[in-house]
Scaffold this motif. Structure first.
Motif, PDB file in Angstrom:
ATOM      1  N   ILE A   1       1.141  -1.428  -0.033  1.00 51.61           N
ATOM      2  CA  ILE A   1      -0.003   0.054   0.021  1.00 51.61           C
ATOM      3  C   ILE A   1       0.891   1.316   0.055  1.00 51.61           C
ATOM      4  CG2 ILE A   1      -1.766   1.289   1.222  1.00 51.61           C
ATOM      5  CD1 ILE A   1      -2.917  -1.388   2.042  1.00 51.61           C
ATOM      6  N   GLY A   2       2.074   1.207   0.796  1.00 52.88           N
ATOM      7  CA  GLY A   2       2.819   2.309   0.667  1.00 52.88           C
ATOM      8  C   GLY A   2       3.326   2.709  -0.591  1.00 52.88           C
TER       9      GLY A   2
ATOM     10  N   ILE B   1      -8.580   5.523  -9.654  1.00 50.45           N
ATOM     11  CA  ILE B   1      -7.886   3.991  -9.238  1.00 50.45           C
ATOM     12  C   ILE B   1      -8.970   3.131  -9.224  1.00 50.45           C
ATOM     13  CG2 ILE B   1      -7.137   2.675  -7.003  1.00 50.45           C
ATOM     14  CD1 ILE B   1      -5.096   4.789  -7.805  1.00 50.45           C
ATOM     15  N   VAL B   2      -8.515   2.238  -9.998  1.00 49.99           N
ATOM     16  CA  VAL B   2      -9.593   0.830 -10.388  1.00 49.99           C
ATOM     17  C   VAL B   2      -9.324  -0.179  -9.349  1.00 49.99           C
ATOM     18  CG1 VAL B   2     -10.565  -0.771 -11.819  1.00 49.99           C
ATOM     19  CG2 VAL B   2     -10.001   1.512 -12.745  1.00 49.99           C
ATOM     20  N   ILE B   3     -10.315  -0.351  -8.180  1.00 53.20           N
ATOM     21  CA  ILE B   3      -9.868  -1.544  -7.332  1.00 53.20           C
ATOM     22  C   ILE B   3     -10.227  -2.843  -7.970  1.00 53.20           C
ATOM     23  CG2 ILE B   3     -10.160  -2.252  -5.138  1.00 53.20           C
ATOM     24  CD1 ILE B   3     -10.160   0.630  -4.226  1.00 53.20           C
ATOM     25  N   ALA B   4      -9.435  -3.783  -8.200  1.00 56.98           N
ATOM     26  CA  ALA B   4      -9.791  -4.954  -8.754  1.00 56.98           C
ATOM     27  C   ALA B   4      -9.547  -6.010  -8.241  1.00 56.98           C
ATOM     28  CB  ALA B   4      -9.350  -5.206 -10.301  1.00 56.98           C
ATOM     29  N   VAL B   5      -9.916  -6.364  -6.708  1.00 57.35           N
ATOM     30  CA  VAL B   5      -9.582  -7.432  -5.930  1.00 57.35           C
ATOM     31  C   VAL B   5     -10.579  -8.323  -5.945  1.00 57.35           C
ATOM     32  CG1 VAL B   5      -7.850  -6.046  -4.511  1.00 57.35           C
ATOM     33  CG2 VAL B   5     -10.309  -6.296  -3.856  1.00 57.35           C
ATOM     34  N   ASN B   6     -10.376  -9.518  -5.478  1.00 59.33           N
ATOM     35  CA  ASN B   6     -11.536 -10.529  -5.515  1.00 59.33           C
ATOM     36  C   ASN B   6     -12.572 -10.161  -4.560  1.00 59.33           C
ATOM     37  OD1 ASN B   6     -10.337 -12.205  -7.608  1.00 59.33           O
ATOM     38  ND2 ASN B   6      -8.748 -12.868  -5.918  1.00 59.33           N
ATOM     39  N   PRO B   7     -13.969 -10.788  -5.072  1.00 60.99           N
ATOM     40  CA  PRO B   7     -14.992 -10.356  -4.253  1.00 60.99           C
ATOM     41  C   PRO B   7     -15.037 -11.172  -2.942  1.00 60.99           C
ATOM     42  CG  PRO B   7     -15.726 -11.290  -5.989  1.00 60.99           C
ATOM     43  CD  PRO B   7     -14.223 -11.348  -6.275  1.00 60.99           C
ATOM     44  N   THR B   8     -14.325 -11.499  -2.166  1.00 63.06           N
ATOM     45  CA  THR B   8     -14.203 -12.138  -1.072  1.00 63.06           C
ATOM     46  C   THR B   8     -14.351 -11.285   0.313  1.00 63.06           C
ATOM     47  OG1 THR B   8     -11.779 -11.915  -0.560  1.00 63.06           O
ATOM     48  CG2 THR B   8     -12.593 -13.953  -1.928  1.00 63.06           C
TER      49      THR B   8
ATOM     50  N   LEU C   1      -8.867   0.673   1.064  1.00 63.20           N
ATOM     51  CA  LEU C   1      -8.383   1.751  -0.078  1.00 63.20           C
ATOM     52  C   LEU C   1      -9.209   2.933  -0.419  1.00 63.20           C
ATOM     53  CD1 LEU C   1      -6.687  -1.084  -2.020  1.00 63.20           C
ATOM     54  CD2 LEU C   1      -5.519   0.414  -0.622  1.00 63.20           C
ATOM     55  N   ALA C   2     -10.474   2.503  -0.593  1.00 60.29           N
ATOM     56  CA  ALA C   2     -11.377   3.646  -0.700  1.00 60.29           C
ATOM     57  C   ALA C   2     -11.412   4.946   0.200  1.00 60.29           C
ATOM     58  CB  ALA C   2     -12.641   3.238  -1.023  1.00 60.29           C
ATOM     59  N   ARG C   3     -11.369   4.444   1.373  1.00 59.95           N
ATOM     60  CA  ARG C   3     -11.433   5.358   2.437  1.00 59.95           C
ATOM     61  C   ARG C   3      -9.962   6.071   2.492  1.00 59.95           C
ATOM     62  NH1 ARG C   3     -14.067   1.233   6.624  1.00 59.95           N
ATOM     63  NH2 ARG C   3     -16.226   1.794   6.111  1.00 59.95           N
ATOM     64  N   LEU C   4      -8.897   5.431   2.321  1.00 59.68           N
ATOM     65  CA  LEU C   4      -7.811   6.084   2.172  1.00 59.68           C
ATOM     66  C   LEU C   4      -7.385   6.961   1.022  1.00 59.68           C
ATOM     67  CD1 LEU C   4      -4.925   5.743   3.849  1.00 59.68           C
ATOM     68  CD2 LEU C   4      -4.292   3.951   2.022  1.00 59.68           C
ATOM     69  N   LEU C   5      -7.780   6.746  -0.164  1.00 58.76           N
ATOM     70  CA  LEU C   5      -7.836   7.444  -1.297  1.00 58.76           C
ATOM     71  C   LEU C   5      -8.744   8.664  -1.616  1.00 58.76           C
ATOM     72  CD1 LEU C   5      -6.932   4.358  -3.640  1.00 58.76           C
ATOM     73  CD2 LEU C   5      -5.484   6.140  -2.715  1.00 58.76           C
TER      74      LEU C   5
ATOM     75  N   LYS D   1     -10.654   9.676  -8.104  1.00 61.27           N
ATOM     76  CA  LYS D   1     -11.721   8.809  -8.490  1.00 61.27           C
ATOM     77  C   LYS D   1     -11.461   7.471  -8.256  1.00 61.27           C
ATOM     78  CE  LYS D   1     -15.048   7.691 -12.046  1.00 61.27           C
ATOM     79  NZ  LYS D   1     -15.090   7.770 -13.612  1.00 61.27           N
ATOM     80  N   VAL D   2     -12.055   6.686  -7.314  1.00 56.67           N
ATOM     81  CA  VAL D   2     -11.846   5.359  -6.937  1.00 56.67           C
ATOM     82  C   VAL D   2     -13.086   4.506  -7.451  1.00 56.67           C
ATOM     83  CG1 VAL D   2     -11.750   3.687  -5.009  1.00 56.67           C
ATOM     84  CG2 VAL D   2     -10.807   6.063  -4.683  1.00 56.67           C
ATOM     85  N   THR D   3     -12.742   3.825  -8.257  1.00 54.32           N
ATOM     86  CA  THR D   3     -13.939   2.531  -8.776  1.00 54.32           C
ATOM     87  C   THR D   3     -13.661   1.334  -8.276  1.00 54.32           C
ATOM     88  OG1 THR D   3     -12.779   2.409 -10.980  1.00 54.32           O
ATOM     89  CG2 THR D   3     -14.288   4.390 -10.731  1.00 54.32           C
ATOM     90  N   ARG D   4     -14.541   0.620  -8.597  1.00 59.40           N
ATOM     91  CA  ARG D   4     -14.481  -1.046  -8.314  1.00 59.40           C
ATOM     92  C   ARG D   4     -14.899  -1.515  -9.500  1.00 59.40           C
ATOM     93  NH1 ARG D   4     -13.038  -5.367  -6.025  1.00 59.40           N
ATOM     94  NH2 ARG D   4     -13.932  -6.503  -4.491  1.00 59.40           N
ATOM     95  N   ILE D   5     -14.348  -2.698  -9.857  1.00 63.96           N
ATOM     96  CA  ILE D   5     -14.836  -3.512 -11.087  1.00 63.96           C
ATOM     97  C   ILE D   5     -16.149  -3.896 -10.643  1.00 63.96           C
ATOM     98  CG2 ILE D   5     -12.564  -3.963 -11.943  1.00 63.96           C
ATOM     99  CD1 ILE D   5     -12.930  -6.892 -10.729  1.00 63.96           C
ATOM    100  N   ALA D   6     -16.962  -4.153 -11.613  1.00 62.08           N
ATOM    101  CA  ALA D   6     -18.311  -5.022 -11.246  1.00 62.08           C
ATOM    102  C   ALA D   6     -18.283  -6.132 -10.958  1.00 62.08           C
ATOM    103  CB  ALA D   6     -19.012  -4.466 -12.748  1.00 62.08           C
ATOM    104  N   HIS D   7     -19.206  -6.887 -10.076  1.00 59.66           N
ATOM    105  CA  HIS D   7     -19.273  -8.125 -10.033  1.00 59.66           C
ATOM    106  C   HIS D   7     -20.680  -8.578 -10.207  1.00 59.66           C
ATOM    107  CE1 HIS D   7     -15.211  -8.178  -8.078  1.00 59.66           C
ATOM    108  NE2 HIS D   7     -15.846  -7.212  -7.126  1.00 59.66           N
TER     109      HIS D   7
END
Length: 198
Positions: A126-127, A139-146, A156-160, A166-172
């Motif tokens: 993260i640093g 920033i597109v956050i593309a981590v697994n939906p676990t 990450l969204a709260r940090l950024l 702009k912070v977005t998340r890939i669709a699930h």
């Protein structure tokens, strides 16, 4: 598997194979016997593993596996440097690149937040992410939906967000070819949340 009946080097080889993810004791035994019966292939595998361990390292910019630093993606002038896609592991970069749709840069976290396993923000990359935000507009956050992936995405969204990026998340949602009747409630809910006009 009872190793008592095997010569020690063979027992050690079976034990080594069985420590690999997804390899049980029976498969480990089959792999060990195959390696002994096909020495040329086993030697080639051994050389490939040794070469990868010697030559592959982390990109100093994005954290992806590479044999040159910076990696080919980070050093490409064709990539959109205003968009940064954050992924869990290097294999996720490969999955996204195969689509041919994403043209920005990547950042590999090397895991997700998991307090139960002692993985906090300090154990992730993260640093490195925070140090490369100049000129980044999304920033597109593309981590697994676990559960851990969702916690990481929220962190990450709260940090950024205060940084005016702009912070977005890939669709699930439902994969192509899936039947609604067999999908779980969370997957259907995500599909509804991510709906778009036709």
């Amino acid at each position: 598997m009872d190793f008592f009946y095997y010569p020690q080097p063979l027992a050690d080889l079976i034990a080594a194979f069985s420590r690999l993810p997804g390899i049980g004791p029976k498969t480990a035994g089959r792999l060990a016997f195959y390696a002994l019966q096909h020495a040329d292939e086993a030697t080639g595998l051994s050389k490939a593993i040794s070469a990868a361990l010697k030559d592959i390292r982390y990109c100093s910019i994005c954290g992806n596996y590479t044999d040159s630093d910076p990696c080919r993606i980070c050093s490409s002038p064709k990539r959109n440097r205003e968009i940064l896609c954050v992924v869990e592991q290097s294999r996720d970069v490969v999955a996204l690149e195969k689509t041919g749709e994403y043209k920005g840069l990547y950042h590999v976290l090397h895991g997700v937040l998991s307090p139960m396993e002692g993985i906090g923000p300090e154990q992730l990359n993260i640093g490195g992410l925070l140090s490369r935000l100049e000129g980044v507009s999304e920033i597109v956050i593309a981590v697994n939906p676990t559960v851990e992936g969702e916690a990481t995405a929220l962190y990450l969204a709260r940090l950024l967000k205060p940084l005016q990026i702009k912070v977005t998340r890939i669709a699930h949602g439902l994969p192509v070819g899936a039947d609604l009747e067999y999908a779980d409630e969370v997957t259907i809910a995500r599909a509804l949340e991510g709906r778009r006009p036709l």
